[in-house]
Design an enzyme around this catalytic site. Structure first.
Site, PDB file in Angstrom:
ATOM      1  N   GLY A 188     -62.787  28.749 -23.984  1.00 44.85           N
ATOM      2  CA  GLY A 188     -62.721  28.356 -25.385  1.00 44.85           C
ATOM      3  C   GLY A 188     -63.896  28.871 -26.203  1.00 44.85           C
ATOM      4  O   GLY A 188     -64.891  29.383 -25.682  1.00 44.85           O
ATOM      5  N   HIS A 189     -63.771  28.686 -27.500  1.00 38.60           N
ATOM      6  CA  HIS A 189     -64.762  29.203 -28.444  1.00 38.60           C
ATOM      7  C   HIS A 189     -66.137  28.574 -28.229  1.00 38.60           C
ATOM      8  O   HIS A 189     -66.276  27.379 -28.003  1.00 38.60           O
ATOM      9  CB  HIS A 189     -64.297  28.959 -29.883  1.00 38.60           C
ATOM     10  CG  HIS A 189     -63.942  27.528 -30.161  1.00 38.60           C
ATOM     11  ND1 HIS A 189     -64.847  26.590 -30.563  1.00 38.60           N
ATOM     12  CD2 HIS A 189     -62.757  26.881 -30.087  1.00 38.60           C
ATOM     13  CE1 HIS A 189     -64.253  25.424 -30.737  1.00 38.60           C
ATOM     14  NE2 HIS A 189     -62.979  25.577 -30.441  1.00 38.60           N
ATOM     15  N   GLY A 190     -67.151  29.410 -28.263  1.00 34.55           N
ATOM     16  CA  GLY A 190     -68.523  28.927 -28.184  1.00 34.55           C
ATOM     17  C   GLY A 190     -68.991  28.517 -26.806  1.00 34.55           C
ATOM     18  O   GLY A 190     -70.067  27.923 -26.672  1.00 34.55           O
ATOM     19  N   GLY A 233     -63.799  24.174 -26.004  1.00 33.67           N
ATOM     20  CA  GLY A 233     -64.877  24.753 -26.789  1.00 33.67           C
ATOM     21  C   GLY A 233     -66.235  24.148 -26.485  1.00 33.67           C
ATOM     22  O   GLY A 233     -66.365  22.952 -26.232  1.00 33.67           O
ATOM     23  N   GLY A 234     -67.256  24.995 -26.494  1.00 35.97           N
ATOM     24  CA  GLY A 234     -68.628  24.527 -26.380  1.00 35.97           C
ATOM     25  C   GLY A 234     -69.079  24.134 -24.993  1.00 35.97           C
ATOM     26  O   GLY A 234     -70.161  23.571 -24.838  1.00 35.97           O
TER      27      GLY A 234
END
Length: 345
Positions: free
Chosen positions: A235-237, A254-255
């Site tokens: 996921g993003h980040g 994410g993250g």
């Protein structure tokens, strides 16, 4: 190649006839005359009697057999080195296929290969000896390092940075928009612009149909030497440390942050912004809802320390029996209570 010559290349001793001819390598079940195979430990010694292999790579604890062998502390690793001597993937010749389409300000290093129907956007830099196989799409402002190989039908989205000596397997998508939507007072979802990028360090491998998303701001980071299997979702980040191993169908929200040398077995899911410490191992199909301390082995969903999970799993299998025992005890207690009550009256 004679077995003794091969062993010399590998830096390992031979037991048995060093003059047997080795023409190829195969698995222990499929190996035949002229082929070398291996078993990883004495746990699999039973296969020695069944194999038709010409020779084997064995550890020092596995009993000596009638089959000539190479001795090694790490048979699987030694087998991998042997395989490198026999199998060299064929690299396409340098050049640009006439059907490839290149945008403005594309910079190509020496001996680059661009296959048929490759499409490259503006301001892209591709390092020396890189190979881009057919039907790949490379968006604007992408950087690809030295000797990196991008297999057929991959997509590298804008601003993606791929390091040196990476391998991106067919169908992977790197740098696509992260799944970022913000709820509105009206009950709808407002799309968050995804202005970030993905940065992949040197010697990373990305499996077929894996997806690595870019974030709204900043970057998604894949550390040096990390290996990502097929159908993995990053996921993003996310920040993935060096030399991690993500097995098929792992999903990172994410993250997420992974330390160094983290192993996530197949179908592991990690909740958003969880941090997993260095050298952690997560068993297959586990769910990680929150942070995990370094150097631990966890299993289950939600994940527990592995030893506790084993005990819990054993108890779960006995639940029907334990439940029936409890019901029997309840009935016996009820009968005893009735007798006591009758005695009082």
């Amino acid at each position: 190649m004679k077995l003794g010559e091969l062993a010399a290349h590998l830096g390992c001793p031979v037991e048995g006839n060093p003059d047997v001819e080795i023409r190829g390598l195969a698995s222990i079940q499929q190996a035949g005359p002229g082929e070398l195979s291996f078993i990883e430990s004495e746990k699999y010694a039973r296969f020695i009697k069944l194999t038709r292999a010409e020779a084997l790579i064995l550890d020092w604890r596995t009993p000596v057999s009638k089959v000539p062998c190479i001795r090694s502390e790490q048979p699987r690793l030694t087998f991998a080195h042997a395989l490198e001597l026999f199998y060299q993937p064929r690299r396409p010749a340098p050049g640009i296929h006439p059907t490839a389409i290149l945008g403005a300000n594309v910079q190509l290093g020496e001996n680059v290969h661009l296959g048929a129907y490759v499409v490259i956007g503006d301001d892209v830099t591709i390092g020396p000896e890189a190979v881009i196989y057919p039907n790949c799409t490379i968006y604007n402002d992408v950087r690809i390092g030295v000797r990196t190989v991008v297999h057929a039908n991959c997509v590298l989205h804008e601003r993606t940075k791929i390091g040196d000596e990476c391998i991106v397997q067919s169908g992977a998508v790197v740098g696509g928009e992260g799944f970022g939507f913000v709820p509105t007072p009206e009950g709808t979802w407002h799309k968050m612009p995804q202005s970030g990028y993905v940065r992949v360090e040197d010697q990373v491998e990305i499996g077929s149909n894996a997806a690595i998303d870019r974030p709204s701001v900043g970057f998604t980071h894949i550390g040096r030497g990390t290996k990502i299997d097929n159908l993995v979702m990053v996921g993003h980040g996310c920040e993935i440390g060096e030399h991690c191993l993500l097995v098929g169908q792992v999903g990172l929200a994410g993250g997420v942050k992974l330390g160094r040398n983290v192993v996530l077995a197949g179908q592991v899911g990690v909740a958003g912004h969880a941090a997993i410490g260095d050298r952690t191992v997560v068993s297959a199909q586990s769910g990680i809802p929150s942070d995990v301390e370094p150097g631990t082995v966890v299993s289950g969903s939600p994940a527990l320390p592995h030893a506790l999970w084993l005990r819990t799993s054993a108890l779960i299998r006995r639940l029907p029996e334990l439940f029936q025992n409890l019901r029997d005890l309840q009935r016996k207690v009820a009968l005893l209570q009735q007798r006591l009550d009758s005695g009082h009256h």
